[in-house]
Design a protein around this motif. Structure first.
Motif, PDB file in Angstrom:
ATOM      1  N   GLY A 320      31.499 -10.623   9.161  1.00  0.00           N
ATOM      2  CA  GLY A 320      30.633 -11.368   7.881  1.00  0.00           C
ATOM      3  C   GLY A 320      31.290 -11.257   6.848  1.00  0.00           C
ATOM      4  N   HIS A 323      30.188 -15.950   4.264  1.00  0.00           N
ATOM      5  CA  HIS A 323      28.652 -16.540   4.695  1.00  0.00           C
ATOM      6  C   HIS A 323      28.897 -18.114   4.266  1.00  0.00           C
ATOM      7  CE1 HIS A 323      24.586 -16.455   6.000  1.00  0.00           C
ATOM      8  NE2 HIS A 323      24.313 -17.230   4.906  1.00  0.00           N
ATOM      9  N   ALA A 328      30.592 -12.779   1.001  1.00  0.00           N
ATOM     10  CA  ALA A 328      29.556 -12.167   1.132  1.00  0.00           C
ATOM     11  C   ALA A 328      29.289 -10.734   0.404  1.00  0.00           C
ATOM     12  CB  ALA A 328      29.124 -11.891   2.526  1.00  0.00           C
ATOM     13  N   ARG A 332      29.159  -2.625   2.351  1.00  0.00           N
ATOM     14  CA  ARG A 332      27.848  -2.590   3.201  1.00  0.00           C
ATOM     15  C   ARG A 332      27.558  -0.851   3.182  1.00  0.00           C
ATOM     16  NH1 ARG A 332      30.122  -5.683   8.197  1.00  0.00           N
ATOM     17  NH2 ARG A 332      30.928  -6.787   6.703  1.00  0.00           N
ATOM     18  N   ARG A 337      25.409  -5.475   8.278  1.00  0.00           N
ATOM     19  CA  ARG A 337      26.274  -6.451   7.632  1.00  0.00           C
ATOM     20  C   ARG A 337      25.276  -7.105   6.323  1.00  0.00           C
ATOM     21  NH1 ARG A 337      27.938 -10.984  11.790  1.00  0.00           N
ATOM     22  NH2 ARG A 337      28.857  -9.259  12.498  1.00  0.00           N
ATOM     23  N   VAL A 339      24.068  -9.707   3.805  1.00  0.00           N
ATOM     24  CA  VAL A 339      23.749 -11.264   3.760  1.00  0.00           C
ATOM     25  C   VAL A 339      23.393 -11.553   2.501  1.00  0.00           C
ATOM     26  CG1 VAL A 339      21.903 -12.934   4.781  1.00  0.00           C
ATOM     27  CG2 VAL A 339      22.772 -10.864   6.181  1.00  0.00           C
TER      28      VAL A 339
END
Length: 360
Positions: A320, A323, A328, A332, A337, A339
């Motif tokens: 990920g 995006h 993105a 993290r 993940r 967003v």
């Protein structure tokens, strides 16, 4: 919930590092209000730079910084903020009435983060410049590029974003931690010249040990080593080769069907000839052929992807990393993940003040 949830930050809109820093802080969960130039204040150029990535995750609030009425409302916002970030030239915020003394008088715990090219003081503090100028003065630009060519601009990653924005974020976060204990905010002076020089710390250390030369393109990590550089392929693509450790280098030679006895890794005098041999070999196949050949090995050979291709790569898709084709948030936390936050909305200054009252 992101780590900075509950933190409020005023971002005085600008170009380059302050915009990136605002994005980073918002991505990490802070509530960021981006104070933009109102139509009455003139140019709308700042609204055109950054777009869906750099301006994401925070609301835009048009402000005329020279208006006394707007100034009172900005001071009200500062009274309820945890931090301010700005990227104007030294003295501009003070002349407008928004300097650290003025804002911290209304809010002693306020962290005041400033990012400039040359810093808040020094002989060049008032001079104009851009990323390339700042990293040139820091010494790191000299180390980038081929031996027979002028230094190569590394996009504006080293000055604006590495030495400027990222160190501004680090400084603001450190000052926020301290302010929670002391109740007093700090002024953070993030200069791209300082930050870029700091990023070059490894190479100063290597030079001090006699392991790095000021000559460009002859060192281990600057493209001088044939096993740490990029090579063109038959189809016009490129591969990145980073076989530094001996066993990785052995895997590289195996993939190229070369006899290790004919390609000693650390015979510096033989590097130019070995690089020429590697160049000829990599031109015999297409980029993705080489990527397949070295996949699953320890040779540290990977394709050099375009911005478009990077978003489609299986690893980046699984992580990920992008995006809808755009980068993105990172890093993290707890393996979740990231967003991208929803795009910010446009607010009037009155709406922002009403929405952002001083915490009780």
């Amino acid at each position: 919930m992101q780590p900075l949830a509950g933190i409020r930050i005023l971002e005085f809109d600008g170009l380059g590092p302050v915009t990136f820093a605002g994005m980073m802080l918002a991505d990490l969960g802070a509530e960021v209000l981006r104070l933009t130039r109102s139509a009455s204040a003139g140019a709308a150029v700042f609204d055109e730079v950054g777009g869906a990535v750099l301006h994401r995750a925070r609301s835009a609030v048009p402000v005329d910084l020279k208006s006394s009425a707007d100034r009172d409302r900005v001071l009200a916002l500062a009274a309820g903020a945890d931090a301010v970030i700005e990227g104007f030239r030294p003295g501009v915020m003070e002349r407008l009435g928004y300097g650290p003394e003025a804002l911290q008088a209304a809010n002693p715990r306020l962290v005041f983060g400033r990012v400039t090219g040359w810093g808040q003081d020094g002989p060049l503090a008032d001079q104009v410049g851009h990323d390339l100028n700042y990293i040139g003065l820091s010494g790191v630009l000299h180390a980038m590029g081929s031996a027979d060519r002028p230094p190569t601009p590394p996009l504006n990653l080293v000055g604006d974003y590495g030495g400027g924005a990222m160190l501004l974020v680090v400084g603001v976060l450190a000052a926020l931690v301290e302010a929670r204990t002391t109740g007093r905010g700090r002024v953070v002076d993030a200069a791209m010249t300082d930050g870029a020089a700091l990023l070059g710390g490894l190479f100063h250390a290597l030079r001090g040990q006699g392991l790095w030369s000021d000559r460009r393109g002859v060192n281990l990590l600057d493209g001088g080593a044939p096993f740490y550089r990029c090579y063109a392929c038959r189809d016009g693509g490129f591969v990145a080769v980073a076989a530094l450790e001996p066993r990785f280098y052995a895997a590289l030679l195996a993939g190229l069907a070369l006899d290790p006895a004919e390609a000693p890794q650390h015979d510096v005098a033989a590097w130019p000839a070995l690089a020429a041999r590697f160049e000829a070999l990599f031109l015999e196949r297409d980029r993705d052929d080489w990527a397949s050949r070295f996949a699953g090995t320890e040779a540290c050979v990977t394709p050099v992807l375009s911005l478009t291709e990077a978003a489609l790569h299986p690893h980046n898709r699984a992580r990920g990393t992008f995006h809808d084709g755009l980068p993105a948030p990172a890093p993290r936390f707890d393996g979740a993940r990231p967003v991208p936050p929803d795009a910010g909305v446009g607010l009037s200054l009155d709406e922002a003040v009403a929405q952002w009252s001083v915490p009780g």
